[in-house]
Write a protein that holds these residues in place. Sequence first.
Motif, PDB file in Angstrom:
ATOM      1  N   LEU A 216       0.828  -1.196   0.000  1.00  0.00           N
ATOM      2  CA  LEU A 216       0.000   0.000   0.000  1.00  0.00           C
ATOM      3  C   LEU A 216       0.868   1.254   0.000  1.00  0.00           C
ATOM      4  CD1 LEU A 216      -2.676  -1.123   2.628  1.00  0.00           C
ATOM      5  CD2 LEU A 216      -2.662  -1.477   0.148  1.00  0.00           C
ATOM      6  N   LYS A 217       2.144   1.098   0.354  1.00  0.00           N
ATOM      7  CA  LYS A 217       3.107   2.196   0.339  1.00  0.00           C
ATOM      8  C   LYS A 217       4.150   1.910  -0.738  1.00  0.00           C
ATOM      9  CE  LYS A 217       1.209   3.976   4.050  1.00  0.00           C
ATOM     10  NZ  LYS A 217       0.309   5.151   3.933  1.00  0.00           N
ATOM     11  N   THR A 218       4.615   2.939  -1.387  1.00  0.00           N
ATOM     12  CA  THR A 218       5.631   2.779  -2.427  1.00  0.00           C
ATOM     13  C   THR A 218       6.990   2.494  -1.802  1.00  0.00           C
ATOM     14  OG1 THR A 218       6.229   5.122  -2.468  1.00  0.00           O
ATOM     15  CG2 THR A 218       4.368   4.447  -3.854  1.00  0.00           C
ATOM     16  N   ASN A 219       7.925   2.083  -2.635  1.00  0.00           N
ATOM     17  CA  ASN A 219       9.290   1.825  -2.160  1.00  0.00           C
ATOM     18  C   ASN A 219       9.849   3.063  -1.460  1.00  0.00           C
ATOM     19  OD1 ASN A 219      11.708  -0.104  -2.367  1.00  0.00           O
ATOM     20  ND2 ASN A 219      12.565   1.788  -3.196  1.00  0.00           N
ATOM     21  N   ARG A 220       9.628   4.226  -2.039  1.00  0.00           N
ATOM     22  CA  ARG A 220      10.134   5.460  -1.447  1.00  0.00           C
ATOM     23  C   ARG A 220       9.447   5.758  -0.116  1.00  0.00           C
ATOM     24  NH1 ARG A 220      11.144  11.179  -4.668  1.00  0.00           N
ATOM     25  NH2 ARG A 220      12.584  12.041  -3.114  1.00  0.00           N
ATOM     26  N   GLU A 221       8.155   5.529  -0.038  1.00  0.00           N
ATOM     27  CA  GLU A 221       7.424   5.769   1.213  1.00  0.00           C
ATOM     28  C   GLU A 221       7.882   4.828   2.309  1.00  0.00           C
ATOM     29  OE1 GLU A 221       3.168   7.513  -0.512  1.00  0.00           O
ATOM     30  OE2 GLU A 221       3.496   5.347  -0.370  1.00  0.00           O
ATOM     31  N   GLY A 371     -12.755  -8.548  -0.975  1.00  0.00           N
ATOM     32  CA  GLY A 371     -13.682  -8.388  -2.081  1.00  0.00           C
ATOM     33  C   GLY A 371     -13.777  -6.925  -2.473  1.00  0.00           C
ATOM     34  N   LEU A 372     -14.645  -6.633  -3.437  1.00  0.00           N
ATOM     35  CA  LEU A 372     -14.738  -5.283  -3.973  1.00  0.00           C
ATOM     36  C   LEU A 372     -15.075  -4.244  -2.914  1.00  0.00           C
ATOM     37  CD1 LEU A 372     -16.576  -6.049  -7.326  1.00  0.00           C
ATOM     38  CD2 LEU A 372     -14.189  -5.428  -7.034  1.00  0.00           C
ATOM     39  N   GLY A 373     -15.971  -4.590  -1.994  1.00  0.00           N
ATOM     40  CA  GLY A 373     -16.387  -3.636  -0.979  1.00  0.00           C
ATOM     41  C   GLY A 373     -15.325  -3.321   0.064  1.00  0.00           C
ATOM     42  N   ASP A 374     -14.169  -3.983  -0.010  1.00  0.00           N
ATOM     43  CA  ASP A 374     -13.088  -3.739   0.950  1.00  0.00           C
ATOM     44  C   ASP A 374     -12.074  -2.708   0.461  1.00  0.00           C
ATOM     45  OD1 ASP A 374     -13.890  -5.737   2.905  1.00  0.00           O
ATOM     46  OD2 ASP A 374     -13.273  -7.227   1.418  1.00  0.00           O
ATOM     47  N   LEU A 375     -12.194  -2.261  -0.777  1.00  0.00           N
ATOM     48  CA  LEU A 375     -11.162  -1.402  -1.357  1.00  0.00           C
ATOM     49  C   LEU A 375     -11.008  -0.075  -0.627  1.00  0.00           C
ATOM     50  CD1 LEU A 375     -11.526  -2.087  -5.172  1.00  0.00           C
ATOM     51  CD2 LEU A 375      -9.487  -2.422  -3.780  1.00  0.00           C
ATOM     52  N   GLN A 376     -12.104   0.540  -0.235  1.00  0.00           N
ATOM     53  CA  GLN A 376     -11.984   1.816   0.468  1.00  0.00           C
ATOM     54  C   GLN A 376     -11.249   1.629   1.790  1.00  0.00           C
ATOM     55  OE1 GLN A 376     -15.558   3.639   2.009  1.00  0.00           O
ATOM     56  NE2 GLN A 376     -14.717   5.695   1.830  1.00  0.00           N
ATOM     57  N   TRP A 377     -11.587   0.584   2.541  1.00  0.00           N
ATOM     58  CA  TRP A 377     -10.917   0.305   3.818  1.00  0.00           C
ATOM     59  C   TRP A 377      -9.433   0.057   3.595  1.00  0.00           C
ATOM     60  CZ3 TRP A 377      -8.122  -3.759   5.924  1.00  0.00           C
ATOM     61  CH2 TRP A 377      -7.965  -3.759   7.318  1.00  0.00           C
ATOM     62  N   ILE A 378      -9.081  -0.664   2.542  1.00  0.00           N
ATOM     63  CA  ILE A 378      -7.677  -0.996   2.268  1.00  0.00           C
ATOM     64  C   ILE A 378      -6.843   0.258   2.062  1.00  0.00           C
ATOM     65  CG2 ILE A 378      -6.121  -2.053   0.582  1.00  0.00           C
ATOM     66  CD1 ILE A 378      -8.280  -4.207   0.145  1.00  0.00           C
ATOM     67  N   ILE A 379      -7.322   1.185   1.217  1.00  0.00           N
ATOM     68  CA  ILE A 379      -6.488   2.352   0.901  1.00  0.00           C
ATOM     69  C   ILE A 379      -6.509   3.390   2.014  1.00  0.00           C
ATOM     70  CG2 ILE A 379      -6.813   2.007  -1.567  1.00  0.00           C
ATOM     71  CD1 ILE A 379      -8.627   4.543  -1.483  1.00  0.00           C
ATOM     72  N   GLU A 380      -7.462   3.283   2.947  1.00  0.00           N
ATOM     73  CA  GLU A 380      -7.510   4.241   4.055  1.00  0.00           C
ATOM     74  C   GLU A 380      -6.709   3.772   5.267  1.00  0.00           C
ATOM     75  OE1 GLU A 380     -11.632   4.948   4.812  1.00  0.00           O
ATOM     76  OE2 GLU A 380     -11.877   6.298   3.096  1.00  0.00           O
ATOM     77  N   THR A 381      -6.320   2.498   5.288  1.00  0.00           N
ATOM     78  CA  THR A 381      -5.545   1.995   6.416  1.00  0.00           C
ATOM     79  C   THR A 381      -4.132   2.570   6.366  1.00  0.00           C
ATOM     80  OG1 THR A 381      -4.752  -0.009   7.530  1.00  0.00           O
ATOM     81  CG2 THR A 381      -4.789  -0.056   5.141  1.00  0.00           C
ATOM     82  N   PRO A 382      -3.484   2.811   7.516  1.00  0.00           N
ATOM     83  CA  PRO A 382      -2.118   3.357   7.523  1.00  0.00           C
ATOM     84  C   PRO A 382      -1.036   2.309   7.286  1.00  0.00           C
ATOM     85  CG  PRO A 382      -2.877   3.057   9.770  1.00  0.00           C
ATOM     86  CD  PRO A 382      -4.048   2.708   8.881  1.00  0.00           C
ATOM     87  N   HIS A 383      -1.408   1.063   7.085  1.00  0.00           N
ATOM     88  CA  HIS A 383      -0.433  -0.019   6.999  1.00  0.00           C
ATOM     89  C   HIS A 383       0.361   0.015   5.697  1.00  0.00           C
ATOM     90  CE1 HIS A 383      -3.099  -1.360  10.211  1.00  0.00           C
ATOM     91  NE2 HIS A 383      -2.111  -2.121  10.613  1.00  0.00           N
TER      92      HIS A 383
END
Length: 437
Positions: A216-221, A371-383
């Motif tokens: 979820l974070k880039t190599n640089r991040e 699943g599809l409905g989890d995408l918003q939660w995934i990108i909002e997590t700080p992990h």
Amino acid sequence: MSQLDAAKSGFILCIGVCIFIFSLIYMKYSIMKDPNEQKFVPELIECGFYPDEICSALFEGKSAAPRVGNFCQEALPQLTAEGPSFLQNSVNCSRVIKEQYFITSPLSDEEANFPLAYIITIHKELHMFVKLLRAIYAPQNFYCIHVDEKSPNTYKFSVQNLVSCFKNIFLSSKRENVVYAGFSRLQADINCMKDLVNPKFNWKYVINLCGQDYPLKTNREIIQYLKRKWNGLNVTPGVLQPEHMKHRTQVSYKEFVNVGVSYVYPTSRRKTPPPHNITLYFGTAYYMLTRQFANFILRDQRATDLLEWSKDTFSPDEHYWITLNRIPDAPGATPEAQWEGNIRAIKWREQEGSTHHGCNGHYVRDICIYGLGDLQWIIETPHIFANKFEPIKYPLVTECLERRFRLKVLQQAEIRLQPEWQLQMASYFDMKMNTGT
């Protein structure tokens, strides 16, 4: 027939035709009504070339994604358990690197001067492994891949084909028959770590992953996070071993491996206390460790004795790394740390209602396959990474994440970009990211 009867018949026929037409219009309206009111129907969306508008809507948590063009189930990309077809025969490496969008230059001086190492353990989901490797790959980094000895020969052959195209990716020199929650899972990491401490690999931190993770974070991040937050310290989230986990290390466990079946089971034999009066901790099996700590693990007597003692415990990778990192004189140790670290985002079934509101895919061993409905939660997590994904079952989930992730990677670059690094050209989705909407 009289003129009046003919007129009546014509009128009745006209009414019937009108009713039929209005029925069709009503049915079409019911399906195509306002996206904010329409319940999301994946089978109407998941086919053809995925429009970026759909991904944007999913990331924004909308219950329905806009329909763009015509969709058909037959056009859905066919992902098979055998993996990508291009890996099933001899490969043209230059073509593979180009057509699979691998980035072939460090994207900034900061990244070039801070190489990372990765240990990736895999046994299935070859499509997901390719997506993961493509996402985390950088030419200055190093990658050790451990393939489960039980995996089919065709799977091993495909992985070997891909790995052979890169000088900085290699297979573990020793393979294990990995058993879930068994010592063999920990040993697989140790095998790769032994390979990676070779002086010719000049990495700063080592990170372990499984084949169903995605960054979820880039190599640089990741590098900036390690420098800013940890500054030479190890990241091993966890706490003192809780009472309800002590059974894992109080009795002896054994691994059972047979054709198609493998598991860990307890015996009646009680274990002796840990060596060197070491206090046991419990935490995640995933870590971010300094090179100095990796050398400590492989050479310090306490570490090697604890490894030997852990051979007949349950899921030892959930106590081994963190326990050693709590020893005060270990390199980069964090004796007072607890769960901080944000390494892996996981939706556990037992945490429904507390850390998340349910799994929109399905659970396997109480872990959500997104699943599809989890995408918003995934990108909002700080992990930094998320787990787990199955692109064969939920292809649009990884498709959307890949597009979003690659756009972010390229936007952070400080060098001239190559066209073959782009998963898609600038688009509606790109504009949405740039405007922050």
